[in-house]
Design an enzyme around this catalytic site. Structure first.
Site, PDB file in Angstrom:
ATOM      1  CE  LYS B  80       5.231   2.787  -0.070  1.00 54.82           C
ATOM      2  NZ  LYS B  80       4.214   3.276   0.885  1.00 54.82           N
ATOM      3  CB  SER B 155       5.163   6.877   0.899  1.00 51.13           C
ATOM      4  OG  SER B 155       4.518   5.782   1.546  1.00 51.13           O
ATOM      5  CB  SER B 179       1.488   6.001   2.299  1.00 58.90           C
ATOM      6  OG  SER B 179       2.309   6.979   2.870  1.00 58.90           O
TER       7      SER B 179
END
Lengths: 66, 468
Positions: B80, B155, B179
């Site tokens: 990420k 996310s 997330s």
């Protein structure tokens, strides 16, 4: 705590935080967060005077090596 | 060459050590696969082809000389885009940080590099890690590898869909309000949210310092345990990790026979879509066959725990972003700007009451579950909805929709509990279904061990989406 948040309250906090906020945004925010505030308020949580955020760590670490 | 798409991270690392294929061969294979999938799922924000191939060739030379060290030697990974590398861009899914150069490297990346892995790029994420869908008005949405019309969840959107499509065998995500777990469920991969304080967050993007955790999305519980063995443990740069136990690899391989597993009597089992309810029942059957003792548990009011999490998250996120909200509010996407503005509604007393309640709330949770080791719960009441149906941007109804999607997520963050999401079935439409295995504080290894046993008895985690 009040169960409903007013746009006036949102505007006052935003002003204190020096974050610009349009009146329409204050209305939207009040509607968006009121259910959360009401839910937490209705729980009538009874916190002892001695409870602090780090109390969490004390409870959590009792589990080490369980 | 053995098809790496069929291999887990553990198997790929072993194949490299045996020199079944070289790191350069693996890297070229991955780059080619990324090239085919990227236009469809938008998983990557950067692809670092030249640097990755150079690192792979260097790894191969070390492997040939017998100098390779580390459990992940020669494995290309991507994470990420919120884990900083000193001197490199990290935009955190945002226009606000466009072109931002990180001043230091995240502890977790330093540890993964020391284990021998190297980056092949950086992965899509929700703007500033503050959306559960995978929408991003700046980057465009990431798309689900199982059906590109559907959301990935967020996310850690790119991490989940990239692992699902076998573009990388594992990726770091972060979990503040679901997330890691929600994208793992929607994309059919294994996701692990550790106990709060188990993994350093130093030099990673913060969202809510009380709730933020760092963990892997992977192809199996074994792989998640492999990553945890590398990244977990105390770090002087993150005080929340000090005093936490080191990773116990033996406990992560222990038998799960006799584990006490609780099934919530309400909240997590209310109003489930039929496919999710069926998957929950089927998972319980497998766990019982593995020797687990199943019982019903009455948890404290999870809606109140969830509300406390929302208050803490909202205020801490707004506090972190206040300097930019004052002068660059227009540079945020409408949904994230609205959510950050929501944090302005709470008083300091409300925030601190929620924060002070965290310890008593955890104590009440532990009292309620008694000697239960693990709670099983669906990750969501539905499979992945479509991107179109959830593209609410800054519309007034967006906050309620977000809260509905994350309903089964937030209590775990507020209580700081470890949770493993394992693929546990699929809907009639073929979309993945994941189940949460929620542990006790610092019971991370128990969850990995249970996940390994579950995945030895099932093959949901071995399903691979086809390129459309």
């Amino acid at each position: 705590m009040p169960d409903d948040i007013s746009a006036d309250r949102v505007t006052a906090i935003a002003t204190a935080a020096r974050v610009p906020l349009a009146p329409a945004d204050a209305e939207r925010i009040a509607r968006a967060v009121s259910p959360t505030v009401a839910r937490f308020a209705r729980a009538k949580i009874d916190l002892s005077l001695e409870t602090e955020p780090a109390t969490f760590v004390a409870v959590q670490r009792r589990e080490i090596g369980r | 060459m053995t098809d790496p798409a069929e291999l887990t991270l553990t198997e790929i690392a072993a194949a490299l050590r045996r020199r079944t294929f070289s790191s350069a061969e693996l890297t070229r294979w991955m780059l080619a696969r990324i090239g085919r999938w990227q236009p469809i799922i938008n998983a990557f924000v950067r692809i670092e082809e030249d640097e990755a191939l150079a690192a792979a060739k260097k790894a191969d030379r070390a492997l040939a000389r017998g100098k390779a060290k580390g459990a992940l030697y020669g494995v290309p990974l991507a994470h990420k885009d919120m884990y900083y590398i000193k001197g490199k861009v990290s935009e955190c899914g945002s226009k606000v940080r466009k072109g931002w150069i990180a001043p230091a490297t995240a502890t977790v990346l330093t540890r993964l590099a020391a284990a021998g892995s190297f980056p092949i790029g950086a992965l899509h994420m929700s703007e500033f890690a503050y959306s559960p869908t995978g929408h991003n008005s700046y980057l465009g949405p990431a798309c689900n590898a199982w059906d590109a019309k559907c959301i990935t969840g967020g996310s850690s959107s790119g991490s989940a869909t990239a692992v699902a499509a076998r573009l990388v065998p594992a990726a770091l995500g972060s979990d503040t309000g679901g997330s890691i777990r929600l994208p793992a469920h929607f994309c059919g991969v294994t996701g692990f949210k550790p106990t709060y304080g188990r993994v350093s967050r130093a030099n990673a993007l913060p969202l809510s310092f009380t709730l933020d955790t760092v963990g892997p999305l992977a192809l199996s519980a074994e792989d998640a345990g492999l990553i945890m063995g590398i990244i977990a443990g105390p770090d002087p740069l993150d005080p929340t990790t000090l005093g936490a136990p080191a990773w116990n690899a033996r406990a992560a391989r222990a038998s799960s026979k006799g584990l006490r597993i609780g099934v919530p009597a309400r909240f997590y089992v209310d109003d489930l879509e039929s496919d999710i309810a069926s998957a929950l029942d089927a998972t319980i059957v497998v766990l019982r066959k593995l020797g687990a003792k199943i019982s019903k548990v009455e948890l404290p009011d999870q809606a109140v725990v969830s509300a406390a999490a929302l208050i803490v998250l909202a205020v801490e996120a707004t506090s972190a972003h206040a300097p930019w909200l004052r002068i660059r509010g227009a540079d945020y996407g409408p949904q994230v700007r609205n959510r950050l503005q929501n944090g302005l509604a709470y008083s300091a007393v409300e925030y601190l009451e929620a924060l002070r309640w965290r310890g008593p709330a955890l104590a009440a949770h532990l009292d309620a579950i008694g000697d239960v080791d693990v709670i099983i719960a669906p990750a969501s009441r539905s499979v992945a909805p479509t991107i179109a149906a959830t593209d609410l941007g800054g519309m007034p109804e967006a906050e309620a929709a977000i809260q509905a999607i994350t309903r089964f997520m937030r209590p775990v963050n507020f209580l700081g509990l470890p949770t493993l999401v394992v693929p546990a079935g699929q809907s009639k439409s073929g979309l993945p279904i994941g189940m949460q295995l929620i542990g006790r504080p610092f019971g991370d290894e128990t969850l990995i061990a249970l996940g390994r046993a579950f995945q030895a008895a099932t093959d949901h985690h071995r399903r691979i989406p086809a390129l459309p």
